[in-house]
Design an enzyme around this catalytic site. Sequence first.
Site, mmCIF file in Angstrom:
data_model
loop_
_atom_site.group_PDB
_atom_site.id
_atom_site.type_symbol
_atom_site.label_atom_id
_atom_site.label_comp_id
_atom_site.label_asym_id
_atom_site.label_seq_id
_atom_site.Cartn_x
_atom_site.Cartn_y
_atom_site.Cartn_z
ATOM 1 N N ASN A 11 0.919 -1.500 0.032
ATOM 2 C CA ASN A 11 -0.233 0.412 0.308
ATOM 3 C C ASN A 11 0.734 0.990 0.306
ATOM 4 O OD1 ASN A 11 -1.524 2.101 -0.127
ATOM 5 N ND2 ASN A 11 -2.709 1.298 2.940
ATOM 6 N N LYS A 13 -0.199 4.503 0.012
ATOM 7 C CA LYS A 13 -0.780 5.087 0.018
ATOM 8 C C LYS A 13 -0.298 6.467 -0.526
ATOM 9 C CE LYS A 13 -0.517 3.062 4.692
ATOM 10 N NZ LYS A 13 -0.215 3.625 5.657
ATOM 11 N N HIS A 97 -9.817 1.450 4.579
ATOM 12 C CA HIS A 97 -8.694 1.767 4.742
ATOM 13 C C HIS A 97 -8.963 2.565 6.320
ATOM 14 C CE1 HIS A 97 -4.832 2.462 6.272
ATOM 15 N NE2 HIS A 97 -4.071 1.265 6.188
ATOM 16 N N GLU A 99 -7.041 5.204 7.658
ATOM 17 C CA GLU A 99 -6.827 6.021 7.163
ATOM 18 C C GLU A 99 -8.094 7.144 6.623
ATOM 19 O OE1 GLU A 99 -2.777 5.791 5.470
ATOM 20 O OE2 GLU A 99 -2.225 5.288 7.590
ATOM 21 N N GLU A 171 -6.428 -4.867 10.673
ATOM 22 C CA GLU A 171 -4.930 -3.900 10.730
ATOM 23 C C GLU A 171 -5.044 -2.893 12.633
ATOM 24 O OE1 GLU A 171 -2.875 -2.432 6.908
ATOM 25 O OE2 GLU A 171 -4.693 -1.183 6.737
ATOM 26 N N GLY A 177 2.602 2.341 10.969
ATOM 27 C CA GLY A 177 3.147 3.506 10.473
ATOM 28 C C GLY A 177 3.807 4.244 12.004
ATOM 29 N N SER A 217 2.769 -1.653 10.470
ATOM 30 C CA SER A 217 4.370 -2.198 10.660
ATOM 31 C C SER A 217 5.136 -3.594 10.476
ATOM 32 C CB SER A 217 4.319 -1.158 12.233
ATOM 33 O OG SER A 217 4.301 0.123 12.554
HETATM 34 P P1 PGA Z 1 2.674 0.683 8.058
HETATM 35 O O1 PGA Z 1 1.324 1.150 6.952
HETATM 36 O O2 PGA Z 1 3.120 -1.012 7.202
HETATM 37 O O3 PGA Z 1 3.212 1.682 7.257
HETATM 38 O O4 PGA Z 1 1.965 0.072 8.992
HETATM 39 C C1 PGA Z 1 0.159 -0.398 6.774
HETATM 40 C C2 PGA Z 1 -1.353 -0.232 5.961
HETATM 41 O O5 PGA Z 1 -1.635 0.898 6.030
HETATM 42 O O6 PGA Z 1 -1.765 -1.170 5.177
#
Ligand code: PGA
Length: 256
Positions: A11, A13, A97, A99, A171, A177, A217
């Site tokens: 992903n 983003k 997601h 976000e 998630e 993140g 992460s």
């Molecule tokens: P990350 O993001 O690996 O940077 O924690 C995962 C995601 O949001 O899909």
Amino acid sequence: MKNRKPLMAANWKMNLSLDEARDLLAGIKGAAIDFDKVDVLVAPPFTTLQLARELLSGTDVFIAGQNMHWEAKGAFTGEISPLMLKEAGCTHVILGHSERRALFLETSETVNQKVEASIEAGLTPIVCIGETLEEREEEKTFDIIGAQLRESLKSKCQQGKLPEGLIMAYEPVWAIGTGKTATPEQAQEAHLFVRRWLKENVGHDTGEAIRILYGGSVRPENIKELMSQPDIDGALIGGASLRADSFLSIIRFYEG
Ligand code: PGA
């Protein structure tokens, strides 16, 4: 022994210029990946989809959108339709997601409309669910992910048409993140909950077949332990998917 084929999904983003994307895609294309052992997918920003399709042609790497609208077309400024994603070369789409839910006020009701529209358009949805730190600390994790499952998958469950190919992603918001990964045991516990919910609500075989990705992460250092859990079938990777070396070493978890 799991019968489900692992999937490593990147992903991106809102990251990477076209030049940076070109380098990363070339790195993925040039790498030795055993596609019998793992499925690989990249979800670039919309403006990079065409480039991804061009550079990944002839490989087995799947391409996904990071979001979409549920309508086929119309006056929806700033949105993109399922058909447009398909035309741009997507086979999959990430939906709901955290976000999108937290920053753009998406709800499980709208995710449900998107899940239905994506399946009808022939796209495979990757449906994201997960609890916040506060919800975990209040011991509401399973209430929250149970409600997200029920509401996000509602229409297709009611129609009895939730496809085996659908992909779930668990998630935990507090792990995205932040460098804080859920322990493999915490992740497995949540994945088992999701699998049991699917078996009870969609049917045993479909629940057994649906792949459940872990996200939050994920790094080359923790992927093997996560993948050794019985109900973790792959990963949705943000930060560590932006560099070829780290994404490839996650993809090649199977080398042991
Ligand atoms: P990350 O993001 O690996 O940077 O924690 C995962 C995601 O949001 O899909």
